[in-house]
Design an enzyme around this catalytic site. Structure first.
Site, PDB file in Angstrom:
ATOM      1  N   TRP A  82      32.663  50.836  20.612  1.00 14.33           N
ATOM      2  CA  TRP A  82      33.629  51.510  21.111  1.00 14.33           C
ATOM      3  C   TRP A  82      34.025  52.878  20.766  1.00 14.33           C
ATOM      4  CZ3 TRP A  82      36.218  50.360  25.538  1.00 14.33           C
ATOM      5  CH2 TRP A  82      35.782  49.293  26.110  1.00 14.33           C
ATOM      6  N   LYS A 163      33.254  36.454  30.067  1.00 12.04           N
ATOM      7  CA  LYS A 163      33.652  37.132  29.030  1.00 12.04           C
ATOM      8  C   LYS A 163      33.966  38.672  29.275  1.00 12.04           C
ATOM      9  CE  LYS A 163      32.757  39.821  25.217  1.00 12.04           C
ATOM     10  NZ  LYS A 163      32.193  41.201  24.789  1.00 12.04           N
ATOM     11  N   PHE A 167      37.536  40.253  28.838  1.00 14.72           N
ATOM     12  CA  PHE A 167      37.466  41.408  27.907  1.00 14.72           C
ATOM     13  C   PHE A 167      37.764  42.648  28.499  1.00 14.72           C
ATOM     14  CE2 PHE A 167      35.107  44.245  25.516  1.00 14.72           C
ATOM     15  CZ  PHE A 167      35.991  44.392  24.341  1.00 14.72           C
ATOM     16  N   PRO A 193      38.172  35.903  25.353  1.00 16.72           N
ATOM     17  CA  PRO A 193      36.746  36.219  25.601  1.00 16.72           C
ATOM     18  C   PRO A 193      35.873  35.544  24.775  1.00 16.72           C
ATOM     19  CG  PRO A 193      38.176  38.099  25.322  1.00 16.72           C
ATOM     20  CD  PRO A 193      38.900  36.866  24.860  1.00 16.72           C
ATOM     21  N   ASP A 195      32.992  35.239  23.032  1.00 21.15           N
ATOM     22  CA  ASP A 195      31.775  36.182  22.242  1.00 21.15           C
ATOM     23  C   ASP A 195      31.306  35.613  21.077  1.00 21.15           C
ATOM     24  OD1 ASP A 195      33.671  36.887  20.348  1.00 21.15           O
ATOM     25  OD2 ASP A 195      32.635  38.728  19.920  1.00 21.15           O
TER      26      ASP A 195
HETATM   27  N1  LIG Z   1      36.574  38.157  21.783  1.00 22.88           N
HETATM   28  C1  LIG Z   1      36.328  39.491  21.628  1.00 22.88           C
HETATM   29  N2  LIG Z   1      34.943  40.045  21.915  1.00 22.88           N
HETATM   30  C2  LIG Z   1      34.724  41.392  21.895  1.00 22.88           C
HETATM   31  N3  LIG Z   1      33.688  42.031  22.024  1.00 22.88           N
HETATM   32  C3  LIG Z   1      33.831  43.256  21.885  1.00 22.88           C
HETATM   33  O1  LIG Z   1      33.065  44.215  21.846  1.00 22.88           O
HETATM   34  N4  LIG Z   1      35.059  43.485  21.471  1.00 22.88           N
HETATM   35  C4  LIG Z   1      35.682  42.161  21.654  1.00 22.88           C
HETATM   36  C5  LIG Z   1      37.074  41.584  21.391  1.00 22.88           C
HETATM   37  O2  LIG Z   1      38.004  42.380  21.029  1.00 22.88           O
HETATM   38  N5  LIG Z   1      37.336  40.240  21.401  1.00 22.88           N
END
Ligand SMILES: Nc1nc2[nH]c(O)nc2c(=O)[nH]1
Length: 262
Positions: A82, A163, A167, A193, A195
């Site tokens: 990011w 996801k 997200f 999300p 992940d």
């Molecule tokens: N659960 C999340 N997954 C993510 N991937 C990412 O790049 N940022 C996040 C996140 O804030 N939460």
């Protein structure tokens, strides 16, 4: 939809750990989630940086949605990705649309180097939807984030709890807060999300789908799943700057560190 909804599946769970998890989350509440989002999460700081440099609320919010849609299979941490995004588009604001911009950005990216062609294809599906939106439409979505979730899932032919879809709503919520200078809590029905960090953490408590487990916890502790994600995700990433910020800004930092060690 999973079979779990139809069959009485018995999940192997660690009840004492789940009880402590719920106690801590109840004590932290949504206010603590908000503090972590705005003062601790390096992703929020990256968006503030981009917003300050772009000086264009509509473009800023659309770029954030687009970036979330291609936020998978990263080659660095989410925080690094990011920040790379924010710095790149601060110096190279898109002139000919999002697909064109990402056709320059992704092949040069250090933190998102996999599946570039598939990611550009996702943006080709997304761009006609984004082009039609004006700032007032984005503001309407800010007050109805479930509608944004549903429309994104339809446009991208994805599940509503995929996801990148949920997200994108999380990051849209950050962008909306920065652009519209107002805090709107995430809706309870938008799932967490799923992940790598959240998936591995969930396994410490139960062998159940993370999305259904965290939706149940969310109802029990009265914190929407996306805000629970905000409490957990930064501290699970182990960035030293995150630890520093937690100590500086969160009066309940010790509880967050306990959560990370459960
Ligand atoms: N659960 C999340 N997954 C993510 N991937 C990412 O790049 N940022 C996040 C996140 O804030 N939460």
């Amino acid at each position: 939809m999973t079979l779990d909804r139809f069959i009485a599946v018995k999940h192997k769970e660690n009840k004492p750990k789940i009880e402590r998890l719920k106690e801590i989350l109840k004590e932290l509440g949504i206010e603590c989630a908000r503090t972590i989002e705005e003062k601790v999460d390096l992703q929020f700081s990256a968006l503030e940086h981009l917003h300050k440099n772009l000086k264009n609320d509509e473009l800023f919010i659309k770029l954030v949605i687009a970036n979330a849609i291609v936020s998978y299979q990263l080659t660095a941490t989410g925080e690094e990705w990011w920040w790379e995004f924010a710095e790149y588009f601060s110096s190279n604001p898109p002139e000919k649309g999002i697909v064109d911009a990402y056709s320059g950005f992704l092949p040069a990216s250090q933190t998102n180097r996999r599946l570039t062609a598939a990611k550009i294809k996702r943006l080709e599906k997304l761009e006609p939807f984004l082009i039609k939106l004006k700032l007032k439409d984005l503001k309407n979505y800010y007050y109805s984030m479930t509608s944004l979730r549903n429309d994104l899932a339809e446009v991208l032919n994805s599940k509503r709890n995929a996801k990148t879809i949920v997200f994108a709503v999380k990051m849209f919520g950050y962008a909306g807060r920065i652009a519209f200078k107002e805090f709107i809590p995430y809706p309870m029905e938008i799932e967490i999300p799923d992940d790598v960090r959240i998936n591995a953490y969930t396994k410490r408590f139960i062998n159940e789908l993370p999305t259904s487990f965290w939706s149940r916890i969310a109802e029990d502790v009265n914190i929407p799943p996306l805000h629970i994600d905000s409490i957990l995700w930064p501290v699970l990433g182990k960035h030293t700057e995150v630890k520093k910020r937690l100590k500086k800004y969160c009066s309940k930092a010790e509880l967050i560190f306990e959560l990370a060690s459960l």
